[in-house]
Design an enzyme around this catalytic site. Structure first.
Site, PDB file in Angstrom:
ATOM      1  N   LYS A  32      47.400  58.572  34.714  1.00  0.00           N
ATOM      2  CA  LYS A  32      47.707  56.969  34.911  1.00  0.00           C
ATOM      3  C   LYS A  32      46.454  56.441  35.703  1.00  0.00           C
ATOM      4  O   LYS A  32      46.307  55.567  36.133  1.00  0.00           O
ATOM      5  CB  LYS A  32      48.697  56.552  35.934  1.00  0.00           C
ATOM      6  CG  LYS A  32      50.361  57.112  35.403  1.00  0.00           C
ATOM      7  CD  LYS A  32      50.395  55.968  34.096  1.00  0.00           C
ATOM      8  CE  LYS A  32      51.848  56.384  33.513  1.00  0.00           C
ATOM      9  NZ  LYS A  32      52.115  55.544  32.383  1.00  0.00           N
ATOM     10  N   ARG A  33      45.230  57.127  35.274  1.00  0.00           N
ATOM     11  CA  ARG A  33      43.779  56.837  35.860  1.00  0.00           C
ATOM     12  C   ARG A  33      43.893  56.617  37.356  1.00  0.00           C
ATOM     13  O   ARG A  33      43.257  55.742  37.817  1.00  0.00           O
ATOM     14  CB  ARG A  33      43.619  55.489  35.143  1.00  0.00           C
ATOM     15  CG  ARG A  33      43.526  55.464  33.544  1.00  0.00           C
ATOM     16  CD  ARG A  33      42.991  56.579  33.054  1.00  0.00           C
ATOM     17  NE  ARG A  33      42.989  56.497  31.496  1.00  0.00           N
ATOM     18  CZ  ARG A  33      43.594  57.396  30.736  1.00  0.00           C
ATOM     19  NH1 ARG A  33      44.441  58.202  31.336  1.00  0.00           N
ATOM     20  NH2 ARG A  33      43.453  57.361  29.401  1.00  0.00           N
ATOM     21  N   LEU A  71      45.671  49.323  41.974  1.00  0.00           N
ATOM     22  CA  LEU A  71      47.042  49.063  42.559  1.00  0.00           C
ATOM     23  C   LEU A  71      47.876  49.578  41.387  1.00  0.00           C
ATOM     24  O   LEU A  71      47.532  49.155  39.938  1.00  0.00           O
ATOM     25  CB  LEU A  71      47.512  47.607  42.878  1.00  0.00           C
ATOM     26  CG  LEU A  71      48.817  47.513  42.774  1.00  0.00           C
ATOM     27  CD1 LEU A  71      49.567  48.040  44.003  1.00  0.00           C
ATOM     28  CD2 LEU A  71      49.167  45.722  42.828  1.00  0.00           C
ATOM     29  N   GLY A 116      42.106  47.934  43.813  1.00  0.00           N
ATOM     30  CA  GLY A 116      42.430  48.729  44.786  1.00  0.00           C
ATOM     31  C   GLY A 116      41.793  49.891  44.827  1.00  0.00           C
ATOM     32  O   GLY A 116      41.650  50.445  45.940  1.00  0.00           O
ATOM     33  N   GLU A 119      38.727  48.959  46.955  1.00  0.00           N
ATOM     34  CA  GLU A 119      39.509  48.864  48.317  1.00  0.00           C
ATOM     35  C   GLU A 119      39.226  50.211  49.018  1.00  0.00           C
ATOM     36  O   GLU A 119      39.049  50.176  50.269  1.00  0.00           O
ATOM     37  CB  GLU A 119      40.699  48.078  48.426  1.00  0.00           C
ATOM     38  CG  GLU A 119      40.554  46.725  47.667  1.00  0.00           C
ATOM     39  CD  GLU A 119      41.823  45.981  47.706  1.00  0.00           C
ATOM     40  OE1 GLU A 119      41.864  44.921  48.694  1.00  0.00           O
ATOM     41  OE2 GLU A 119      42.778  45.954  47.105  1.00  0.00           O
ATOM     42  N   GLU A 139      41.581  41.474  39.850  1.00  0.00           N
ATOM     43  CA  GLU A 139      42.806  40.623  40.634  1.00  0.00           C
ATOM     44  C   GLU A 139      42.826  39.260  40.053  1.00  0.00           C
ATOM     45  O   GLU A 139      43.964  38.626  39.743  1.00  0.00           O
ATOM     46  CB  GLU A 139      42.771  40.792  41.950  1.00  0.00           C
ATOM     47  CG  GLU A 139      43.097  42.195  42.685  1.00  0.00           C
ATOM     48  CD  GLU A 139      41.996  43.098  42.465  1.00  0.00           C
ATOM     49  OE1 GLU A 139      41.051  42.933  41.978  1.00  0.00           O
ATOM     50  OE2 GLU A 139      42.127  44.151  43.514  1.00  0.00           O
ATOM     51  N   ARG A 142      44.083  38.910  36.383  1.00  0.00           N
ATOM     52  CA  ARG A 142      45.385  39.452  36.503  1.00  0.00           C
ATOM     53  C   ARG A 142      46.375  38.376  37.192  1.00  0.00           C
ATOM     54  O   ARG A 142      47.656  38.679  37.265  1.00  0.00           O
ATOM     55  CB  ARG A 142      45.774  40.611  37.013  1.00  0.00           C
ATOM     56  CG  ARG A 142      44.980  41.748  36.467  1.00  0.00           C
ATOM     57  CD  ARG A 142      45.745  42.850  35.523  1.00  0.00           C
ATOM     58  NE  ARG A 142      44.933  43.764  35.339  1.00  0.00           N
ATOM     59  CZ  ARG A 142      44.366  43.893  33.780  1.00  0.00           C
ATOM     60  NH1 ARG A 142      44.826  43.047  33.057  1.00  0.00           N
ATOM     61  NH2 ARG A 142      43.717  45.172  33.848  1.00  0.00           N
ATOM     62  N   GLY A 147      44.683  42.993  48.117  1.00  0.00           N
ATOM     63  CA  GLY A 147      45.700  43.113  49.058  1.00  0.00           C
ATOM     64  C   GLY A 147      45.406  44.496  49.786  1.00  0.00           C
ATOM     65  O   GLY A 147      46.112  44.845  51.026  1.00  0.00           O
TER      66      GLY A 147
END
Ligand code: 1HE
Length: 265
Positions: A32-33, A71, A116, A119, A139, A142, A147
């Site tokens: 899932k990378r 994320l 993320g 981040e 983000e 999308r 966050g």
């Protein structure tokens, strides 16, 4: 080289190990990378909360072709607004454990370092990028917003204008660009990142614990403080650090010609 011992108690999406006084955390969900789902983020917290006392530095890296796709978007579709706030605050708490934890963290980046994932990388103290690394904040496109502390940490590295552009236009930066603008401090060939990360972690771990603590916790606070308070904090920290027994021993070593000199490169 010290033998590697696995660290138990982590979710399947993470692999932790100890190599002497260096701990290694690998994002281990390449199918899932290395997308960051709740279990992975909780596991990152567990890892940093339960580091053995002898650990002096951490190396964080990712398995597969990418550091992290950010994320886990599948989880985003099932949250209410208030749950989304709590989710983001949870990331803040976990990433603060990295940024303001006990020991410095070296991140080794390759492939996608996006959303993320960027981040997470920004919460670390030293970033080594392999040439395959690239950075994006999708983000904006999308229809969501960062966050995981990105609004605070990413502008510190590259400035508000560049982050705005990344989010507004979907711009990506490659590893060489990221190096020039401060996303990474080291740029190495593909496949060489972990070796470099471990080498840097060994250097970090040879500093005194007190100096490393000051660099991690006091330096960023001073940089954010108004100058008068910052100068005072600096003087107090300098006095505390130089009074430390270990610092005194190191100073004596230099004065008595036992310590290495500071030579070019
Ligand atoms: C995922 C995710 C993910 C991959 N959440 N499942 N992040 C993004 O917008 C980046 C989304 N990911 C991508 O753009 C691409 O996956 C990559 C460029 C990173 C890699 O491409 P590729 O061709 O190697 O892999 P793939 O075929 O796209 O993905 C392989 C699998 O991973 C696939 O699942 P499968 O079940 O079909 O095999 C993908 O769905 C899955 N996957 N990325 C969930 N992110 C705290 S706020 C932070 C906000 C953000 O981070 S937003 C940015 C989200």
């Amino acid at each position: 080289m010290a033998a590697e011992t696995p660290i138990a108690g982590l979710p399947q999406s993470l692999a932790g190990s100890l190599r002497g006084d260096i701990a290694i955390l690998r994002l281990a969900r390449p199918e899932k990378r290395n997308a960051l789902d709740d279990g992975t983020v909780d596991g990152i917290e567990t890892f940093f909360a339960s580091l053995p006392a002898n650990v002096r530095a951490v190396v964080l890296h990712g398995e597969g072709d990418h550091f992290s796709a950010g994320l886990d978007l599948t989880e985003l579709t099932i949250r209410t607004t208030v749950e989304a706030v709590h989710h983001s605050r949870n990331w803040h708490r976990v990433f603060e454990r990295i940024e303001f934890g006990k020991v410095p963290v070296v991140a080794v980046l390759h492939g996608a370092v996006v959303g993320g994932g960027l981040e997470l990388a920004s919460a670390c103290h030293v970033r080594v990028a392999e040439r395959s690394a690239y950075y994006a904040l999708p983000e904006g496109t999308r229809g969501i917003y960062v966050g995981g502390g990105g609004s605070v940490r990413v502008p510190r590295l590259i400035g508000v204008a560049r982050m705005m552009d990344m989010m507004l236009t979907g711009r990506t930066y490659d590893a060489a660009e990221g190096q020039t603008m401060g996303l990474s401090q080291y740029l190495v060939d593909d496949g060489k990142g972990l070796e470099k990360g471990l080498e840097l972690a060994a250097r970090v771990s040879s500093n005194t614990r007190l100096t490393n603590y000051a660099i991690m916790h006091v330096l960023p606070r001073i940089a954010d403080a108004e100058p008068a308070g910052g100068y005072l904090m600096e003087s107090l920290m300098a006095a505390i650090a130089s009074g430390d027994e270990e610092a005194q021993a190191r100073l004596r070593d230099f004065l008595e010609k036992r310590a290495p000199k500071v030579l070019r490169g």
